[in-house]
Design a protein around this motif. Sequence first.
Motif, PDB file in Angstrom:
ATOM      1  N   ALA A  64       0.859  -1.180   0.000  1.00 54.82           N
ATOM      2  CA  ALA A  64       0.000   0.000   0.000  1.00 54.82           C
ATOM      3  C   ALA A  64       0.896   1.231   0.000  1.00 54.82           C
ATOM      4  N   GLY A  94       1.344   5.320   0.640  1.00 59.37           N
ATOM      5  CA  GLY A  94       0.808   6.490   1.310  1.00 59.37           C
ATOM      6  C   GLY A  94       1.374   7.751   0.689  1.00 59.37           C
ATOM      7  N   GLU A 115      -4.269   7.387   0.672  1.00 54.37           N
ATOM      8  CA  GLU A 115      -3.690   6.095   0.338  1.00 54.37           C
ATOM      9  C   GLU A 115      -3.919   5.842  -1.133  1.00 54.37           C
ATOM     10  N   ALA A 144      -9.086   8.751  11.178  1.00 53.12           N
ATOM     11  CA  ALA A 144      -8.429   7.442  11.103  1.00 53.12           C
ATOM     12  C   ALA A 144      -7.513   7.407   9.884  1.00 53.12           C
ATOM     13  N   PHE A 145      -6.264   6.993  10.124  1.00 54.77           N
ATOM     14  CA  PHE A 145      -5.275   6.949   9.055  1.00 54.77           C
ATOM     15  C   PHE A 145      -4.690   5.550   8.944  1.00 54.77           C
ATOM     16  N   SER A 146      -4.347   5.159   7.735  1.00 56.84           N
ATOM     17  CA  SER A 146      -3.682   3.874   7.524  1.00 56.84           C
ATOM     18  C   SER A 146      -2.207   3.990   7.868  1.00 56.84           C
ATOM     19  N   ARG A 147      -1.554   2.835   7.982  1.00 54.32           N
ATOM     20  CA  ARG A 147      -0.113   2.836   8.282  1.00 54.32           C
ATOM     21  C   ARG A 147       0.670   3.562   7.194  1.00 54.32           C
ATOM     22  N   GLU A 152      -0.383   5.976   5.206  1.00 49.56           N
ATOM     23  CA  GLU A 152      -0.635   7.413   5.296  1.00 49.56           C
ATOM     24  C   GLU A 152       0.158   8.027   6.447  1.00 49.56           C
ATOM     25  N   ARG A 196      -7.484  13.592   5.714  1.00 55.29           N
ATOM     26  CA  ARG A 196      -7.442  12.435   4.826  1.00 55.29           C
ATOM     27  C   ARG A 196      -8.364  12.646   3.633  1.00 55.29           C
ATOM     28  N   SER A 231     -10.163  10.625   0.482  1.00 52.36           N
ATOM     29  CA  SER A 231     -10.526   9.300  -0.008  1.00 52.36           C
ATOM     30  C   SER A 231     -10.648   9.324  -1.519  1.00 52.36           C
TER      31      SER A 231
END
Length: 884
Positions: free
Chosen positions: A138, A140, A155, A227-230, A232, A259, A261
Amino acid sequence: MEQYIEIKSANPDCLLFYRMGDFYEMFFDDAEVASRALGIALTKRGKHLGQDIPMCGVPIHAADDYLQKLIALGHRVAVCEQMEDPAEAKKRGSKSVVRRDVVRLVTPGTLTEETLLDGRRSNFLAALARVGAAENAAFGLAWIDISTGVFRVAETQAATLAGDLARIEPREILVSDQLLADESLRDLLRGLGPSVTPVPRATFDGATAAERIGRYFAVATLDGFGAFSRAELAAASGALAYVERTQVGSRPPLDPPRRESAAETMAIDAATRANLELTRTLAGERRGSLAAAIDRTITAAGARLLVERMASPLTDPDAIGRRLDAVGFFLDEPERRGAVRAVLAAAPDISRSLSRLALDRGGPRDLGHIAAALAASAGVAGSLASADAPAEIAFAAHALAALPADLAETLAAALADELPFHRRDGGFIRPGFLPDLDEARGLRDESRRVVAALQADYAAETGVKSLKIRHNAVLGWFIEVAQAHGEKILAENAATRRFIHRQTLAGAVRFTTTELADLETRIASAADRALGLEIAAFDDLVARVLAAAPRLKAAAEALAIIDVSAALAEIAEREAYVRPKVDRSLAFRVRGGRHPVVEQALRAEGRDPFVANDCDLGPVGSDEAGRLVVLTGPNMGGKSTFLRQNALIAVLAQMGSYVPAAEVEIGVVDRLFSRVGAADDLARGRSTFMVEMVETAAILNQAGPRALVVLDEIGRGTATYDGLSIAWGTIEHLHAVNRCRTLFATHYHELTGLADRLPRVVNATVRVREWKGDVVFLHEIVPGAADRSYGIQVARLAGLPEAVITRAKSVLAKLEAADRQNPRAAVVDDLPLFQAVAPRAAAPAAPDPALTVLDGLDPDAMSPREALDALYRLKAERARAAKG
């Protein structure tokens, strides 16, 4: 030199601007590189290891101009300042070196200076991070504009990475050395060129990412930000680490990370953005782009927001509707729109001035910009106060009304009408604001008047009309009277010591007083004291401004929203644009659509008005899929313009703008693909046809039912039957698998037969009219299929020699006759052009050379002398043929 080498070794990847008095000096390799880049003289200073040391320098006052040139060429610059006064260094010894240190790294993505930035473009620093194994990785993305505080994360995937970077248009991209070595990303990163900055892999350490972000924003948890992904978090942390390193202790006032989307915006890949010329033409110019055609914004922030909206059209019909409501509000109230735009013209760029002040790079003019923006904000809020405004405008007006009135009043009272660029220049505090400053300025600027007033007071007090106050380098300021008066003064002041004796000369006595001594001290330091008081006042005003930073940033965003909405209303009125209906259906119906750029260009050149055309790509009957239009017709007829204009109408509608048409209904487009025009990519070893196939493959692999696909001349870069076969298969795949709304322009007339076999395929063509052997392009799109391409007529318009045109007509006639009879081999045998490659049992008789010459003559274009020469050539060729 030891100090220079030590500082340079800590910044090996930068040119070092080393402060020496009123110059920034560069030495060794830096001097040679900078002298070539800047076109300045290369000299030498001293020796190192027995060799002359190359040196060049630039004056402090012109440093920004030189920085701009270096940054534009892809260089990074470390600015090394003197951290103490040279006088302080001398106190440590006559050979002591002034302390110096790097205060900032200047890179393309970290600029804040007004002179280095384009006010109407964002200046993004992007960071790319990858998390996970290569096959399931993935990515970021984080991008920051430290000049405005914008901070976004998203992402993405390897397939969409190029499109995301094209949307953001970063000036600088941070990439770990690990990713740079990855073969799968090599072509993409190489194509980004000098904007890529390699950084250590540890910069994107995911384990400490959340902690670093929290520490920057002084929060214990990031839950309040979302909420953020690893991936990001890793990208955001890497971007912040670079900002902290380049700003060397200063902390730009960034917004919390927001963030984005992929589902929120229309996906547009890099090739489509280039083909549609959204922000710049294929030649790299802004003029001729969609942005240039519709930009009527007044403010720099408004221009940036307009481009941001165009780069990321929305996919939520409700959000699009709110933007359209704002445009409609200003369109319906032209007087209010005019009043608001007049006020906006006086609104400077709040965000960038605020950022410079926070980084201690601002000056009095930045405070002046804040003051002017506050005044403009109050004016705009007043203009909107009584309006029944839609949600987006009402929210913006509320943000403007919430600005602190006392700050505006303080800045207006404190700042002079004319402001210098640097605070060190002084003179920016208005007279009357600080009494102490007024006194210091009075002593500095009017010392003669002050001394004369004091002299008059002493003369009246002593009764000595001839008393004078004088000055010399030894005594400074002193009182001088004749000797007789002096003895009298000494006697009368024996007890009070009001006048203190300094010196007795032949015929004169000199005195001083405590008051005069104090005045002397104040006069001597008045200039320094006045500047010090102004700088203290500056710092106090900056502190007040920064305390109101959140409200000021909200106001900056509000002004930009109002500016964009009013500007889009302005162009809608001038160009007769209409409000599109955008919903969640699969409709795509345009009545009387026009190309916004071409229409304006035709008007500017005084040519015929643009011919509007309809387009319907919506579902056929009850089928839940869009139709595919096969568009045929001649070159120069307007096929490519028609394709592009419908794609641009979709972009405009979903960015929240009115559109150039009589009526528009669009079901939200989630992905936009455009394959229009021919281009190669020789740097990556790709021919024009290979680029065409790569882009077509991306469309066929990614387009879904909500996509809009615009294709022009697929398969033209190879042999006729190969190209026709590829185009045929592409249409079938788009119809059966992708099931998306499609415009497919082609010269392969055989493809029009697919409309009889595939239910959602329909034919359309460009109307033309023949007149006395020439073709007249009507630029109208009508149902049906073309039976000719009129290529020879277009070639004549382009200026090909008449002999070539005549020969082409002859070849075309034979090809068309053979095609009707379908004996292809006979055609090849019959055309001398193909004899070299045609298989045959025996070679045919050679053509008569005299006839070949005759075919190339144009009697109407020949002079009598040329005709006579041609006749002699014919006889000579005929004679040679007879002998042969």
